[in-house]
Design a protein around this motif. Sequence first.
Motif, PDB file in Angstrom:
ATOM      1  N   THR A  69       1.899  64.956  57.468  1.00 57.49           N
ATOM      2  CA  THR A  69       2.610  65.017  58.743  1.00 57.49           C
ATOM      3  C   THR A  69       1.699  65.185  59.956  1.00 57.49           C
ATOM      4  O   THR A  69       2.141  65.019  61.076  1.00 57.49           O
ATOM      5  N   THR A  70       0.448  65.532  59.754  1.00 56.01           N
ATOM      6  CA  THR A  70      -0.420  65.675  60.919  1.00 56.01           C
ATOM      7  C   THR A  70      -0.997  64.304  61.266  1.00 56.01           C
ATOM      8  O   THR A  70      -1.180  63.468  60.374  1.00 56.01           O
ATOM      9  N   ASP A 111      -2.668  68.015  54.935  1.00 61.77           N
ATOM     10  CA  ASP A 111      -2.089  68.626  56.134  1.00 61.77           C
ATOM     11  C   ASP A 111      -2.828  69.896  56.514  1.00 61.77           C
ATOM     12  O   ASP A 111      -3.106  70.151  57.679  1.00 61.77           O
ATOM     13  N   HIS A 112      -3.123  70.671  55.481  1.00 61.94           N
ATOM     14  CA  HIS A 112      -3.750  71.957  55.746  1.00 61.94           C
ATOM     15  C   HIS A 112      -5.090  71.806  56.470  1.00 61.94           C
ATOM     16  O   HIS A 112      -5.432  72.587  57.344  1.00 61.94           O
ATOM     17  N   GLN A 168      -5.053  70.101  60.688  1.00 65.16           N
ATOM     18  CA  GLN A 168      -4.199  70.582  61.765  1.00 65.16           C
ATOM     19  C   GLN A 168      -4.782  70.193  63.116  1.00 65.16           C
ATOM     20  O   GLN A 168      -5.976  70.313  63.328  1.00 65.16           O
ATOM     21  N   PRO A 169      -3.898  69.747  64.004  1.00 65.98           N
ATOM     22  CA  PRO A 169      -4.411  69.362  65.319  1.00 65.98           C
ATOM     23  C   PRO A 169      -4.925  70.595  66.065  1.00 65.98           C
ATOM     24  O   PRO A 169      -4.477  71.709  65.814  1.00 65.98           O
ATOM     25  N   SER A 170      -5.878  70.386  66.950  1.00 63.92           N
ATOM     26  CA  SER A 170      -6.382  71.508  67.740  1.00 63.92           C
ATOM     27  C   SER A 170      -5.360  71.834  68.810  1.00 63.92           C
ATOM     28  O   SER A 170      -4.909  70.976  69.538  1.00 63.92           O
ATOM     29  N   VAL A 171      -4.984  73.072  68.857  1.00 59.72           N
ATOM     30  CA  VAL A 171      -3.902  73.484  69.731  1.00 59.72           C
ATOM     31  C   VAL A 171      -4.378  73.554  71.183  1.00 59.72           C
ATOM     32  O   VAL A 171      -5.539  73.854  71.448  1.00 59.72           O
ATOM     33  N   PHE A 172      -3.470  73.259  72.092  1.00 55.51           N
ATOM     34  CA  PHE A 172      -3.742  73.292  73.532  1.00 55.51           C
ATOM     35  C   PHE A 172      -4.414  74.611  73.900  1.00 55.51           C
ATOM     36  O   PHE A 172      -3.930  75.681  73.559  1.00 55.51           O
ATOM     37  N   GLY A 173      -5.531  74.500  74.608  1.00 56.60           N
ATOM     38  CA  GLY A 173      -6.172  75.715  75.096  1.00 56.60           C
ATOM     39  C   GLY A 173      -7.005  76.442  74.060  1.00 56.60           C
ATOM     40  O   GLY A 173      -7.497  77.520  74.299  1.00 56.60           O
ATOM     41  N   HIS A 174      -7.145  75.823  72.855  1.00 53.38           N
ATOM     42  CA  HIS A 174      -7.975  76.462  71.839  1.00 53.38           C
ATOM     43  C   HIS A 174      -9.384  75.869  71.818  1.00 53.38           C
ATOM     44  O   HIS A 174      -9.980  75.679  70.768  1.00 53.38           O
ATOM     45  N   ARG A 176     -10.676  72.771  72.820  1.00 55.91           N
ATOM     46  CA  ARG A 176     -11.054  71.390  72.551  1.00 55.91           C
ATOM     47  C   ARG A 176     -11.688  70.880  73.835  1.00 55.91           C
ATOM     48  O   ARG A 176     -11.227  71.184  74.928  1.00 55.91           O
ATOM     49  N   SER A 188     -12.165  68.737  76.898  1.00 52.49           N
ATOM     50  CA  SER A 188     -11.168  67.857  77.502  1.00 52.49           C
ATOM     51  C   SER A 188     -11.827  66.731  78.257  1.00 52.49           C
ATOM     52  O   SER A 188     -12.978  66.776  78.595  1.00 52.49           O
TER      53      SER A 188
END
Lengths: 355, 535
Positions: free
Chosen positions: A297-298, A341-342, A345-351, A353, A355
């Motif tokens: 799903t990712t 999937d494990h 995982q996408p890198s979460v906003f503000g963690h 990455r 930009s």
Amino acid sequence: MAPENAHSRPPPAAVLSSPHGPRANRVDQVMLQVLLALIPGVLVVTWFFGWGLLINCVLAILFATAAEALVLRLRRRPVLPTLGDYSAVVTAVLFACAIPPTLPWWLTLLGMVFAILLVKQLYGGLGYNPFNPAMAAYVFLLIAYPLEMTNWLAPHLLTQHHLTLAESWRLILFGALPPDLSWDALSAATPLEALRTQLREHQVMDAIRGAPWWGSLGGRGWEWVSSAFLAGGLYLLWRRVITWRIPVAMLGSLLLLAGLFRLIDPQHYPDPAFHLWSGAAMLGAFFIATDPVTASTTPRGQLIFGAMIGVLVFVIRTWGGYPDAVAFSVLLLNIAAPTIDHYTQPSVFGHGRKS
Amino acid sequence: MSRPDLPTPQLWTFHGGLHLPDEKALSSDQPIELLPLPPLLIIPLRQHIGAPARPGVRVGDQVGKGQVIGTADGYVSAAVHASSSGTVIAIEERLIPHPSGLPAPCVVIATDGQDAWAPLPAPLTDYRHLDPALLRERVHWAGVVGLGGGAFPTSVKLRSERHIETLIINGAECEPYITCDDRLMRERSVQVLEGARIIRTLLGAERVLIGIEDNKPAAIAALSAALADTGPDTHIRIIPVPTLYPSGGERQLIRILTGREVPTRGLPAQIGVACQNVATTAAVADAVLLGRPLIARVVTVTGRAVARPGNLTVPIGTPLSHLLAYCGGFREVPRRLLCGGPMMGFTLSDLEIPVTKAFNCLLALTAAEAPDPGPALACIRCGRCAEVCPVRLLPQQLYWHARAKAFDRAQAYNLFDCIECGCCAQVCPSHIPLVQYYRFAKNAVWAQEEERRKADQARARHQARQARQARLEQERQSKLRKKREILDETTAAAVPGGVADGDLDARRALIEAAKQRAAAKKAAAQSSTEPVDQG
Ligand code: SF4
Ligand code: SF4
């Protein structure tokens, strides 16, 4: 953490929670779109291989629905809402598209009972099944009844004998061939099987390509079937029922590998288009590997998931024990999906990455 | 002087988001109307994040318009004012607009119809040359809070330890239906710009970017015209941003305009950005330039269940029934009555609930606009939720763990980064109330933390008590020992003559004195630990 069906516990104060506006999608609509997208494929198969697929569709839908209703009754779950999500119907039609059009009815029954009872409902119903029910049933039958499951008709371009609707019914229900016909006259190896046999007999591609069953992209007739499933898949993409990642990754890796080997040794490997337009590649890429329940799903996971299926399909087709391998490959990757999937995982906003 | 010659600034995108039917046409053409005074104002003492205001009036007091009736209790708090003149008739718990649906302390004022102003502080028109502390003090006095929904006390955000490079003014208004900021930007453009200038001065920001979704061309035009009229200001730029929900989320808008992501759990200041809503900005201008407190705000009353949708300037504390009556009441029985928009708003249970500073929209949705989503089906793991999540979370995983009450797992999947925008639930084909699950999980985690904190405190208290007792016991023992030694010595000295009576008395006095000392010490020790006990 035992999975438990959504119906067993009402969500907390569901009706009052935001968002409040009309929702954009519904499971039953998604499933109906999938069924709609399968229609061109079903029609083309019927055109080339006779009434068998349509009969199988009817039987499979009947069996699947009955099996689902039965289990739900036994599990004391509401029957109609679950039947109303059409997921059993989709499973049935996908199964029917994968099996030979003249499969005896009781194998279809066995397959659907296996798919719904064991693969789907035993795990808790739609959403909890780790394996694609249609493919699990297909593989189960392929292993248990290899003869019946590989008995394909010849496309009507290659044979003079066309079964009528009544003859098809008789064949499926009673195994009775029309009096003046034999199996040999009706059936033919699938292109993947034929290629495999002929390569094993040390024929070279140049010779194989001259065979009457060879079309321009895949096997004659078969290439149209694949194209129809491709069209249905594109429709699903357009309606945003599926995303591009899994099909593109799967077909892409298959194309890449096939192309690579073709470049290295053109006399012993068919051209990449043959891989895509034969067997279940298109059906698998757009309709089976994309089954949301059992796929990754990712976003990155989906790329890996699709690509790995493509690799496996090529490897098993080329060096393995079966002429086609879409079902096997999908099932194998179903097992791996949670792990993929494990780790993706996408890198979460503000963690952090860049930009 | 208009400035179409400015190069279009580079815009960035955020992940996911939704194109929603914006439904703004229902009310966007209605100019802001002044709502007539209601007979009763119900003014909650806490309309903001932080400590509630302390009531500064008593029942029976006469209050003037703009008079402080609740003073800010500390730094992160905000004052509340009387929105009109009248008599305080009660200070009691009333229902307020809050997702919890719980009542909270309010000052209830019977208006006298005079609408007479209390004495107001002098305007600070020359703000550029004034002490910034004075300006902050003014904004603090005026009770300005974030009017975009956050309701965080604005004065706190007007100071920054770090260098602020960019001030972002949020005019995105991305939620469907809501048009109050749109109308405000059109009709009070000058105040918005003035407020932006004041805040820029206070923060020492180099540039101001006013971000407005491009579905509000009139607001963009009005602000641009006002900017041209008020003289050349190269610091301020008005930037249309693509309409995509939730571009008005603070972090999303910062990302769109600057390309930078506010660190999780961090503040915009960490990346040199400050963000204020347009209405807040205008309220700052009112406070500084006119000396007026925040006693009214623009509210959109809309939804197809409302007879005449519109935008109203509403005195804070006005009951919703009064707004509705002004808008012609209900056209049909609403299926849902909301504070806020359809994506993030919450349901209201009562029409006597007052408008507060953060109340931007009264939304009455018909059954057609808010159809029953039906029972939730199982998650089919289709991943649509993850595709639209602006925070790049995996909503289906969050859901799975929240449902299983595996809250630590949910936190590992960054539960607390969820902004509850509702995008995931909006697209979920199984109609799972995802946001509800996340709120439930967050609340559970908070409750757990609260409990742990309490337990820690109790443990600390218990240990302190034990230590104290052990110490006292030790002291007692050692004193006893000493006394015995002294006694032994005296007895030894007096051995020949036996124990004299006078000696006995002296000894008794000694013991008594020691006892008293010990008691005093104990009392002192207890009183010194008392605050900890309560703490
Ligand atoms: S959108 Fe709904 S059904 Fe699809 S993965 Fe997310 S939670 Fe599951
Ligand atoms: S509500 Fe939370 S999880 Fe859902 S889309 Fe918004 S941020 Fe993502």
